[in-house]
Design a protein around this motif. Structure first.
Motif, PDB file in Angstrom:
ATOM      1  N   LEU A  16       6.706  -7.741  -9.770  1.00 10.53           N
ATOM      2  CA  LEU A  16       5.796  -8.497  -8.907  1.00 10.53           C
ATOM      3  C   LEU A  16       4.496  -7.720  -8.786  1.00 10.53           C
ATOM      4  O   LEU A  16       4.494  -6.511  -8.505  1.00 10.53           O
ATOM      5  CB  LEU A  16       6.417  -8.718  -7.525  1.00 10.53           C
ATOM      6  N   GLN A  73       2.183  -5.547  -5.071  1.00  8.95           N
ATOM      7  CA  GLN A  73       3.035  -5.753  -3.895  1.00  8.95           C
ATOM      8  C   GLN A  73       2.838  -4.705  -2.814  1.00  8.95           C
ATOM      9  O   GLN A  73       2.987  -4.992  -1.647  1.00  8.95           O
ATOM     10  CB  GLN A  73       4.505  -5.787  -4.304  1.00  8.95           C
ATOM     11  N   GLU A  74       2.537  -3.483  -3.175  1.00  8.39           N
ATOM     12  CA  GLU A  74       2.476  -2.430  -2.164  1.00  8.39           C
ATOM     13  C   GLU A  74       1.717  -1.216  -2.693  1.00  8.39           C
ATOM     14  O   GLU A  74       1.397  -1.133  -3.871  1.00  8.39           O
ATOM     15  CB  GLU A  74       3.892  -2.012  -1.754  1.00  8.39           C
ATOM     16  N   THR A  82      -6.535  -9.201   1.461  1.00  8.61           N
ATOM     17  CA  THR A  82      -5.554  -8.997   0.394  1.00  8.61           C
ATOM     18  C   THR A  82      -4.746 -10.278   0.207  1.00  8.61           C
ATOM     19  O   THR A  82      -4.805 -11.193   1.023  1.00  8.61           O
ATOM     20  CB  THR A  82      -4.575  -7.846   0.715  1.00  8.61           C
ATOM     21  N   SER A 137      -1.345  -9.948  -0.495  1.00  7.94           N
ATOM     22  CA  SER A 137       0.037  -9.507  -0.355  1.00  7.94           C
ATOM     23  C   SER A 137       0.228  -8.884   1.021  1.00  7.94           C
ATOM     24  O   SER A 137      -0.540  -8.008   1.426  1.00  7.94           O
ATOM     25  CB  SER A 137       0.385  -8.478  -1.443  1.00  7.94           C
ATOM     26  N   GLU A 138       1.224  -9.335   1.721  1.00  6.24           N
ATOM     27  CA  GLU A 138       1.490  -8.787   3.056  1.00  6.24           C
ATOM     28  C   GLU A 138       1.870  -7.316   2.978  1.00  6.24           C
ATOM     29  O   GLU A 138       1.398  -6.501   3.776  1.00  6.24           O
ATOM     30  CB  GLU A 138       2.607  -9.579   3.730  1.00  6.24           C
ATOM     31  N   ARG A 139       2.705  -6.966   1.994  1.00  9.32           N
ATOM     32  CA  ARG A 139       3.138  -5.570   1.886  1.00  9.32           C
ATOM     33  C   ARG A 139       1.986  -4.656   1.471  1.00  9.32           C
ATOM     34  O   ARG A 139       1.908  -3.505   1.902  1.00  9.32           O
ATOM     35  CB  ARG A 139       4.297  -5.464   0.894  1.00  9.32           C
ATOM     36  N   GLY A 146      -4.642 -15.283   2.781  1.00  5.87           N
ATOM     37  CA  GLY A 146      -3.605 -14.268   2.589  1.00  5.87           C
ATOM     38  C   GLY A 146      -3.444 -13.420   3.823  1.00  5.87           C
ATOM     39  O   GLY A 146      -3.166 -13.932   4.906  1.00  5.87           O
TER      40      GLY A 146
END
Length: 317
Positions: free
Chosen positions: A108, A111-112, A152, A154-156, A180
């Motif tokens: 993915l 992601q982080e 961003t 992506s939450e992470r 987002g």
């Protein structure tokens, strides 16, 4: 140029060590990039509306990977909007994705924040710098509210950026919006700290200068508003006192105490003066300095004297 554009232009000129360059480039591509799987293989793209940022991205890519990415400029139909600069990487895209840890174990994308990229403090600062250049904005210090955010997808990733920011005590929070997730801060001191941490020294001075000027102007306005309010309060009290005196004089009293005669004289002679000003006037006219409390006491005595006169009138009927 907007304040945000000026900040990004300064950040784009910050010199990076090799370890920091990797962290900064990873943040740039994580926040402002995308990955596509085409017939020819994996393609990594990055886009921005800021010319200084796209130059920094190209510089970092060329220095680290010795590649010549394809660059394009997309014109917007809305003439008030900036052009979009697009960087496209085909060859070695997979190597870059792996080197910058832009995919997690589940493949993915973005992601982080990978801990291996931000072991050193300088690298953590560089990551924040890259994230802001790719998706950040700051309200001009001339505006009524302070606000910094990094957009961003992506939450992470947003949570990872906020964690890095809060390692420098920047008070960052995460919220969802229609595009987002954003990492944001609203306190002026925290925004100043962010500019300092990421290396935007000149814009930090500009931000602080504008903030100090605005805070000073606000302080003056508060003092002026307080003075006006106090003046209006004093004038209202003076009108009420003159009305009280007129009601007393309507009785034509003969044996009024001297202290009350004096206060009536002062108020009628100085209808707009404050109690403190009447106290000084008492020294001029009667040779004695009265306190503000003493002046106030005499006006209360006038009220009692009026009540007494009204009572005597009722009794005489």
């Amino acid at each position: 140029m907007s304040f945000t554009a000026d900040v990004k232009a300064e950040l784009a000129n910050v010199h990076d060590a090799s370890c920091c360059a990797r962290a900064e480039l990873s943040a740039l591509l994580a926040v402002g990039g995308a990955v596509e799987l085409r017939k020819t293989g994996l393609v990594l793209t990055f886009q921005t509306t800021n010319n200084a940022v796209v130059r920094k991205c190209l510089k970092l890519l060329k220095e680290r990977y010795r590649i010549e990415p394809l660059t394009m400029v997309k014109k917007r139909l809305n003439l008030q909007k900036n052009d979009i600069y697009v960087v496209e990487i085909g060859p070695r895209a997979q190597d870059i994705v792996d080197d910058l840890v832009l995919m997690n174990r589940n493949a993915l994308f973005f992601q982080e924040v990978d801990d291996a990229l931000v072991v050193k403090e300088c690298c953590r600062k560089a990551y924040l710098r890259g994230a802001f250049m790719a998706g950040g904005s700051i309200n001009s210090p001339e505006t009524p509210t302070y606000h910094l955010e990094i957009q961003t997808f992506s939450e992470r990733l947003a949570e990872g950026i906020a964690k890095l920011a809060n390692g420098f005590d920047l008070g960052a929070k995460v919220a969802v919006n229609r595009r987002g997730w954003i990492v944001y801060a609203k306190e002026a001191e925290r925004i100043s700290d962010f500019l300092r941490v990421t290396g935007a020294t000149n814009e930090l001075f500009r931000f602080e200068d504008a903030r100090i000027k605005r805070d000073f102007a606000n302080s003056i306005n508060r003092v002026m508003n307080c003075d006006i309010a106090n003046e209006e309060k004093a004038l209202k009290a003076a009108r009420e006192q003159l009305d009280l005196i007129a009601r007393i004089e309507a009785f034509r009293p003969k044996d009024m105490p001297k202290s009350l005669e004096e206060i009536i004289f002062l108020r009628k002679k100085y209808p707009d003066s404050t109690l403190v000003e009447l106290a000084y006037a008492a020294e001029e006219h009667f040779g004695k300095m009265l306190t503000k409390s003493a002046i106030n006491h005499r006006f209360r005595a006038l009220k009692d004297y009026l009540v007494e006169l009204e009572y005597l009138r009722e009794e005489s009927r």
